[in-house]
Design an enzyme around this catalytic site. Structure first.
Site, PDB file in Angstrom:
ATOM      1  CB  CYS A   9      -0.847   0.054   1.274  1.00  0.00           C
ATOM      2  SG  CYS A   9      -1.981  -1.321   1.425  1.00  0.00           S
ATOM      3  CB  CYS A 250      10.538  -4.714   3.556  1.00  0.00           C
ATOM      4  SG  CYS A 250      10.223  -5.765   2.131  1.00  0.00           S
ATOM      5  CG  ASP A 359      11.540 -11.348 -13.591  1.00  0.00           C
ATOM      6  OD1 ASP A 359      11.347 -10.165 -13.245  1.00  0.00           O
ATOM      7  OD2 ASP A 359      10.606 -12.137 -13.788  1.00  0.00           O
ATOM      8  CB  CYS A 396       6.353 -11.776   3.475  1.00  0.00           C
ATOM      9  SG  CYS A 396       6.314 -10.126   4.216  1.00  0.00           S
ATOM     10  CB  CYS A 446      12.866  -7.323   7.263  1.00  0.00           C
ATOM     11  SG  CYS A 446      11.956  -8.890   7.259  1.00  0.00           S
ATOM     12  CB  CYS A 449      10.769 -13.637   2.339  1.00  0.00           C
ATOM     13  SG  CYS A 449      11.544 -12.144   1.742  1.00  0.00           S
TER      14      CYS A 449
END
Ligand code: SF4
Length: 472
Positions: A9, A250, A359, A396, A446, A449
């Protein structure tokens, strides 16, 4: 753009001095700059001397707002806005933000980016105290916590502080009471939130710095983890009592989420991607003729790969920009055609060539497999896939929809099996060490993941299974 992980967001807020700026329109323009962070819904809440008006709906900023809607909101001395992609709660207008409520101490509008990992627990607690929730979004839980705490405190900023202490997970929040504009970040600093200003002295907060220049402002600084900034009557009050010395932002913001022209925690997103590509070329060289990037977030890393390797960079694909979120979900038999509608290879650039395809990530592997096939169909002689971040091996819990282990290809296959599955001639991932080096070696992130070490305890969710893979 990468398909299988959705943006999170974006939030924006502005406080203007003596109405010297049109807060409503500024917010509207800024949300355009943040549109890449969420395309499901958006909204703006405007405060005109204590009277708050709010409008939100599902759709892109350009679909939800027109002149009439902006005029109805009217002018204001403060405004907050949000673009949303749901990581929790359904995609519907009830869950769109800003959330606007009237409580015993006055009006409150709130917008946030993140994921409250103890939202269900808090919701139950408040329901037992008589609260009735109208949406499935954790925004309402935050708002309820603030209003609940407001009854027992002397000011909204004290209520916010008490709320920060009970929330777990990631949150970068902007909120507005009748008199005050407040920005606050969780104590880990998972999600970006920065402050900007205009030369007239108007103060802004945004998920990304790219929104400031759109409205004639400039970046001032990143909000510290745990910091609460309150603006009232043009005066800024800082509360750093919950601040931690270092953040754990992140790391995937730099790889994929953020816009390349943004600066986050003093590091340029563009430079981080370019450098990732250069280090990827050093770590995983390939005997090839050309380098192509998967649009859009693989393109800058591909340029970096080209610069370091000396291989020619060329445009390998055309992406159809006009396929939006409402594109019809295809039947299985239509999938291949849909892939071609969304992404096509530029055949003359890849035909009979050994191609390095860069990618930003591989999640399930299905999208990557389709893109490799697009290059093969365009008669590429070889396809060497290079990924500008490490393999995802863990979900995550902090505001993105990186999936449960059972859906992550790297949890099910080794490198050679993955290569075979996606149909590439070779496959290489950037190491975590080099990804950090590409951004800023001194910065802490962080990286849960990738290595399973999260900066905060994770919720007890056995089946995190929210996944929606867009199709090329
Ligand atoms: S787990 Fe991964 S995607 Fe989630 S906040 Fe941490 S680095 Fe970002």
């Amino acid at each position: 753009m990468k398909s299988s992980i959705h943006e999170e967001c974006g939030v924006f807020a502005i406080y203007t001095k003596n109405f010297s700026y049109d807060a409503t329109k500024s917010c509207f323009f800024a949300l355009h700059a943040l549109q890449h962070r969420g395309q499901e819904s958006c909204g703006i809440a405007v405060n005109n001397k204590g009277i708050i008006k709010n409008y939100k709906n599902t759709g892109l900023v350009s679909e939800v707002f027109n002149n009439e809607k902006i005029e109805k909101l009217g002018i204001g001395n403060m405004a907050i806005g949000q673009v949303r992609y749901s990581t929790t709660g359904a995609s519907c207008v009830e869950n769109a933000q800003p959330l606007f409520i009237k409580h015993v101490k006055g009006p409150l509008a709130l917008a946030y980016n993140g994921n409250i990992t103890n939202a269900a627990e808090l919701r139950k607690k408040f329901e037992n105290l008589g609260a009735i929730f109208q949406s499935s979004s954790d925004t309402e839980v935050i708002a309820y916590a603030i209003t609940y705490n407001r009854i027992k405190t002397n000011s909204i900023e004290e209520a916010v502080k008490k709320t920060v202490k009970i929330l777990k997970g990631s949150f970068s929040i902007v909120l507005m009471s009748a008199q005050k504009l407040i920005a606050v970040k969780d104590t880990i600093g998972f999600r970006p939130l920065c402050m900007g200003k205009t030369k007239e002295g108007n103060i802004m907060f945004s998920s990304e710095s790219c929104a400031f220049s759109i409205v004639g402002g400039e970046f001032v600084r990143e909000i510290k983890p745990g910091e609460i900034i309150t603006i009232q009557n043009g005066k800024i009050k800082l509360d750093e009592s919950l601040c931690k010395n270092e953040s754990r932002l992140c790391i995937f913001e730099y790889v994929y989420f953020a816009r390349p022209d943004s600066i986050i925690e003093n590091s340029s997103v563009y430079k981080a991607r370019l450098e990732s590509g250069k280090l990827l070329a050093k770590e995983h060289p390939a005997k090839a003729d050309v380098v192509v990037g998967v649009p859009y977030s693989g393109v800058i890393a591909a340029k970096g790969y080209s610069m370091e390797s000396g291989l020619e960079y060329c445009d390998g694909f055309v992406k159809n920009r006009y396929i939006g979120r409402s594109f019809i979900e295809p039947t299985q038999s239509m999938r291949e055609s849909v892939v071609k509608i969304k992404l096509s290879a530029i055949e003359p650039n890849v035909k009979n060539k050994r191609v390095v395809m860069v990618d930003d990530s591989i999640v399930r592997g299905t999208t990557c497999k389709r893109i490799v096939k697009i290059l093969r169909n365009a008669k590429a002689k070889e396809v060497h896939v290079r990924i500008s971040c490490p393999c995802f091996k863990n979900p995550c819990y902090f505001g993105t929809d990186i999936d449960s282990k059972e859906n992550l290809i790297a949890c099910k296959m080794n490198l050679e099996e993955m290569r075979e599955y996606i149909g590439a001639d070779s496959l290489g991932f950037l190491s975590l060490k080099n990804l950090k080096k590409a951004i800023n070696e001194k910065q802490k992130f962080c990286v849960g993941c990738y290595n399973g070490k999260y900066p905060q305890s994770i919720p007890n969710i056995t089946n995190k299974n929210k996944f929606d893979e867009e199709i090329y």
